[in-house]
Design an enzyme around this catalytic site. Structure first.
Site, PDB file in Angstrom:
ATOM      1  N   CYS A   1       0.837  -1.197   0.000  1.00  0.00           N
ATOM      2  CA  CYS A   1       0.000   0.000   0.000  1.00  0.00           C
ATOM      3  C   CYS A   1       0.877   1.255   0.000  1.00  0.00           C
ATOM      4  O   CYS A   1       1.750   1.412   0.857  1.00  0.00           O
ATOM      5  CB  CYS A   1      -0.906  -0.008   1.234  1.00  0.00           C
ATOM      6  SG  CYS A   1      -1.791   1.522   1.517  1.00  0.00           S
TER       7      CYS A   1
ATOM      8  N   CYS B   1       0.655   3.192   3.294  1.00  0.00           N
ATOM      9  CA  CYS B   1       1.341   2.474   4.378  1.00  0.00           C
ATOM     10  C   CYS B   1       2.851   2.683   4.270  1.00  0.00           C
ATOM     11  O   CYS B   1       3.539   2.845   5.283  1.00  0.00           O
ATOM     12  CB  CYS B   1       1.004   0.988   4.355  1.00  0.00           C
ATOM     13  SG  CYS B   1      -0.659   0.600   4.945  1.00  0.00           S
TER      14      CYS B   1
ATOM     15  N   ASP C   1      -0.324  16.581  -1.255  1.00  0.00           N
ATOM     16  CA  ASP C   1      -0.583  15.713  -2.401  1.00  0.00           C
ATOM     17  C   ASP C   1       0.453  16.020  -3.487  1.00  0.00           C
ATOM     18  O   ASP C   1       0.785  17.189  -3.709  1.00  0.00           O
ATOM     19  CB  ASP C   1      -2.002  15.959  -2.920  1.00  0.00           C
ATOM     20  CG  ASP C   1      -2.464  14.903  -3.902  1.00  0.00           C
ATOM     21  OD1 ASP C   1      -1.843  14.771  -4.983  1.00  0.00           O
ATOM     22  OD2 ASP C   1      -3.446  14.217  -3.606  1.00  0.00           O
TER      23      ASP C   1
ATOM     24  N   HIS D   1      -4.107   0.785   8.655  1.00  0.00           N
ATOM     25  CA  HIS D   1      -4.663   0.594   7.311  1.00  0.00           C
ATOM     26  C   HIS D   1      -6.134   0.176   7.374  1.00  0.00           C
ATOM     27  O   HIS D   1      -6.486  -0.807   8.013  1.00  0.00           O
ATOM     28  CB  HIS D   1      -3.876  -0.458   6.533  1.00  0.00           C
ATOM     29  CG  HIS D   1      -4.394  -0.662   5.151  1.00  0.00           C
ATOM     30  ND1 HIS D   1      -3.890   0.017   4.075  1.00  0.00           N
ATOM     31  CD2 HIS D   1      -5.398  -1.444   4.675  1.00  0.00           C
ATOM     32  CE1 HIS D   1      -4.553  -0.343   2.985  1.00  0.00           C
ATOM     33  NE2 HIS D   1      -5.481  -1.221   3.322  1.00  0.00           N
TER      34      HIS D   1
ATOM     35  N   ASN E   1     -13.137   9.801  -0.862  1.00  0.00           N
ATOM     36  CA  ASN E   1     -13.638   8.936  -1.925  1.00  0.00           C
ATOM     37  C   ASN E   1     -13.663   7.493  -1.419  1.00  0.00           C
ATOM     38  O   ASN E   1     -12.701   7.042  -0.803  1.00  0.00           O
ATOM     39  CB  ASN E   1     -12.738   9.033  -3.158  1.00  0.00           C
ATOM     40  CG  ASN E   1     -12.670  10.443  -3.706  1.00  0.00           C
ATOM     41  OD1 ASN E   1     -13.671  11.144  -3.753  1.00  0.00           O
ATOM     42  ND2 ASN E   1     -11.493  10.862  -4.109  1.00  0.00           N
TER      43      ASN E   1
ATOM     44  N   GLY F   1     -14.420   6.974  -6.900  1.00  0.00           N
ATOM     45  CA  GLY F   1     -13.204   7.626  -7.364  1.00  0.00           C
ATOM     46  C   GLY F   1     -11.977   7.393  -6.492  1.00  0.00           C
ATOM     47  O   GLY F   1     -10.972   8.079  -6.638  1.00  0.00           O
TER      48      GLY F   1
ATOM     49  N   HIS G   1      -6.547   2.982   0.722  1.00  0.00           N
ATOM     50  CA  HIS G   1      -6.201   3.241   2.122  1.00  0.00           C
ATOM     51  C   HIS G   1      -7.013   4.483   2.478  1.00  0.00           C
ATOM     52  O   HIS G   1      -6.921   5.505   1.773  1.00  0.00           O
ATOM     53  CB  HIS G   1      -4.702   3.510   2.273  1.00  0.00           C
ATOM     54  CG  HIS G   1      -4.229   3.693   3.687  1.00  0.00           C
ATOM     55  ND1 HIS G   1      -3.215   2.923   4.214  1.00  0.00           N
ATOM     56  CD2 HIS G   1      -4.610   4.541   4.663  1.00  0.00           C
ATOM     57  CE1 HIS G   1      -2.984   3.315   5.465  1.00  0.00           C
ATOM     58  NE2 HIS G   1      -3.829   4.302   5.752  1.00  0.00           N
TER      59      HIS G   1
ATOM     60  N   HIS H   1      -8.355   7.837   3.282  1.00  0.00           N
ATOM     61  CA  HIS H   1      -7.677   9.132   3.309  1.00  0.00           C
ATOM     62  C   HIS H   1      -8.660  10.232   2.979  1.00  0.00           C
ATOM     63  O   HIS H   1      -9.662  10.007   2.301  1.00  0.00           O
ATOM     64  CB  HIS H   1      -6.477   9.167   2.352  1.00  0.00           C
ATOM     65  CG  HIS H   1      -6.817   8.946   0.924  1.00  0.00           C
ATOM     66  ND1 HIS H   1      -7.115   7.709   0.396  1.00  0.00           N
ATOM     67  CD2 HIS H   1      -6.908   9.816  -0.125  1.00  0.00           C
ATOM     68  CE1 HIS H   1      -7.356   7.816  -0.901  1.00  0.00           C
ATOM     69  NE2 HIS H   1      -7.249   9.101  -1.249  1.00  0.00           N
TER      70      HIS H   1
ATOM     71  N   HIS I   1      -8.950  14.207   1.497  1.00  0.00           N
ATOM     72  CA  HIS I   1      -8.335  15.314   0.779  1.00  0.00           C
ATOM     73  C   HIS I   1      -8.834  16.604   1.421  1.00  0.00           C
ATOM     74  O   HIS I   1     -10.035  16.759   1.640  1.00  0.00           O
ATOM     75  CB  HIS I   1      -8.768  15.332  -0.700  1.00  0.00           C
ATOM     76  CG  HIS I   1      -8.343  14.135  -1.482  1.00  0.00           C
ATOM     77  ND1 HIS I   1      -7.274  14.168  -2.348  1.00  0.00           N
ATOM     78  CD2 HIS I   1      -8.848  12.878  -1.542  1.00  0.00           C
ATOM     79  CE1 HIS I   1      -7.143  12.975  -2.906  1.00  0.00           C
ATOM     80  NE2 HIS I   1      -8.084  12.176  -2.433  1.00  0.00           N
TER      81      HIS I   1
END
Length: 116
Positions: free
Chosen positions: A3, A6, A29, A45, A86, A92, A97, A99, A101
């Site tokens: 991952c 990870c 990002d 995870h 997402n 999308g 993992h 997360h 944005h």
């Protein structure tokens, strides 16, 4: 585990850290879509939010606390920002993992579904 996030959490892949504590890491990002485009990732995870049990949901609240701290520290808390999570292929999600944005630093367009 193979991952990407990870490996960032473990320090195997470098990142531009914005915040880190025992439970989460936040970093810029690599393909930003706004002046601030920060990913907030739990260190444990989970493929997506649907994989978090009810008893482990505290991590989601903690992520939101961290987002507020980052917004305040970087100064975009007053003008506003967007939080995106997402979930799954149709949602999308590109990295499997959990997360979030965080987008800020400009007037963001109103969100409209891509597929009409």
């Amino acid at each position: 585990m193979n991952c990407l996030f990870c490996k960032i959490v473990d320090g195997e892949i470098p990142s531009t850290k914005v915040y880190e504590d025992d439970e989460v890491i936040a970093f810029n990002d690599i393909n930003p879509v706004a002046p601030y485009h920060i990913l907030v990732v739990p260190k444990v995870h989970y493929d997506s939010i649907t994989d978090i049990s009810e008893k482990e949901m505290d991590i989601v609240a903690h992520i939101h606390v961290v987002i507020n701290k980052i917004a305040s520290e970087l100064g975009f808390d007053k003008k506003g920002f967007r939080i995106i999570n997402n979930c799954g292929d149709d949602g999308g999600q590109e990295v499997k993992h959990l997360h979030y944005h965080v987008l800020a630093g400009k007037k963001l367009p109103l969100y409209e579904a891509e597929a009409k």
